[in-house]
Scaffold this motif. Structure first.
Motif, short mmCIF file in Angstrom:
data_model
loop_
_atom_site.label_atom_id
_atom_site.label_comp_id
_atom_site.label_asym_id
_atom_site.label_seq_id
_atom_site.Cartn_x
_atom_site.Cartn_y
_atom_site.Cartn_z
N MET A 1 0.82 -1.18 0.00
CA MET A 1 0.00 0.00 0.00
C MET A 1 0.87 1.25 0.00
SD MET A 1 -2.90 0.96 -0.36
CE MET A 1 -4.51 0.90 0.25
N GLN A 2 1.99 1.21 0.75
CA GLN A 2 2.89 2.36 0.77
C GLN A 2 3.43 2.65 -0.62
OE1 GLN A 2 5.77 1.21 3.67
NE2 GLN A 2 4.57 1.99 5.39
N ASP A 3 3.80 1.61 -1.33
CA ASP A 3 4.31 1.79 -2.68
C ASP A 3 3.24 2.41 -3.58
OD1 ASP A 3 6.16 1.53 -4.84
OD2 ASP A 3 5.06 -0.26 -5.50
N ALA A 4 2.01 1.96 -3.44
CA ALA A 4 0.91 2.51 -4.25
C ALA A 4 0.70 3.99 -3.93
CB ALA A 4 -0.37 1.71 -4.01
N LEU A 5 0.77 4.35 -2.66
CA LEU A 5 0.60 5.75 -2.28
C LEU A 5 1.74 6.61 -2.82
CD1 LEU A 5 -0.72 5.39 1.35
CD2 LEU A 5 -1.97 6.21 -0.64
N ARG A 6 2.97 6.07 -2.77
CA ARG A 6 4.10 6.81 -3.34
C ARG A 6 3.91 7.01 -4.83
NH1 ARG A 6 7.65 3.03 -1.51
NH2 ARG A 6 7.45 3.12 0.70
N ARG B 1 3.62 10.60 -6.74
CA ARG B 1 4.52 10.98 -7.84
C ARG B 1 3.76 11.20 -9.15
NH1 ARG B 1 9.09 6.70 -6.49
NH2 ARG B 1 7.21 5.50 -6.45
N GLY B 2 2.72 10.43 -9.39
CA GLY B 2 2.02 10.50 -10.66
C GLY B 2 0.84 11.45 -10.69
N TRP B 3 0.55 12.08 -9.56
CA TRP B 3 -0.64 12.93 -9.50
C TRP B 3 -0.60 14.04 -10.54
CZ3 TRP B 3 -5.32 12.47 -7.96
CH2 TRP B 3 -6.12 13.59 -7.82
N ALA B 4 0.55 14.62 -10.76
CA ALA B 4 0.66 15.73 -11.72
C ALA B 4 0.35 15.26 -13.14
CB ALA B 4 2.05 16.35 -11.66
N ILE C 1 -3.60 2.21 -9.83
CA ILE C 1 -2.26 2.28 -9.24
C ILE C 1 -2.09 1.20 -8.18
CG2 ILE C 1 -0.74 3.68 -7.78
CD1 ILE C 1 -1.79 6.13 -9.32
N VAL C 2 -3.08 1.06 -7.32
CA VAL C 2 -3.02 0.03 -6.27
C VAL C 2 -2.93 -1.35 -6.90
CG1 VAL C 2 -4.30 -1.05 -4.37
CG2 VAL C 2 -4.16 1.44 -4.52
#
Length: 125
Positions: A1-6, A10-13, A28-29
């Protein structure tokens, strides 16, 4: 889950708004989970022939969610602290949008109205 949140952070922009943020985050998850399974498979030395066995749940992987588990509670607390820290480091406008959309479950149109911006800006912020 931490990796998915990272990855989401990073990809939000680059989020184009073609899908809902919920759909985008779910993808992403899902991809992070698939990558985790592939890395677990690689570490265990299993080949493509035994892919089904590598992705099958192991008895210890899934515990009764009703049973209190101190380790999981601590992990959850640590994850919450990490997420809160990362969210607090976002620029104010991105933080506002994220909190409204992700935590308050406000729709894009409603968030845009609340923040005085267009729906497109909410999606790209």
């Amino acid at each position: 889950m931490q990796d998915a949140l990272r990855r989401a952070h990073r990809g939000w922009a680059s989020f184009r708004g073609d899908a809902s943020p919920r759909t985008w985050l779910f993808q992403i998850v899902l991809n992070a989970f698939r990558d985790h399974l592939r890395s677990r498979e690689a570490r265990s030395g299993q080949g493509a022939q035994d892919r089904t066995a590598a992705t099958a749940p192991v008895a210890g992987d899934f515990e009764d969610p009703a049973a209190p588990n101190p380790a999981r509670q601590l992990e959850g607390k640590e994850l919450s602290e990490i997420v809160a820290h990362e969210v607090s480091n976002l620029p104010p406008r991105q933080r506002e949008v994220l909190l409204l959309i992700a935590y308050e479950h406000v729709g894009t149109a409603e968030a845009a109205a609340m923040l005085g911006m267009t729906e497109q800006n909410v999606r790209t912020t």
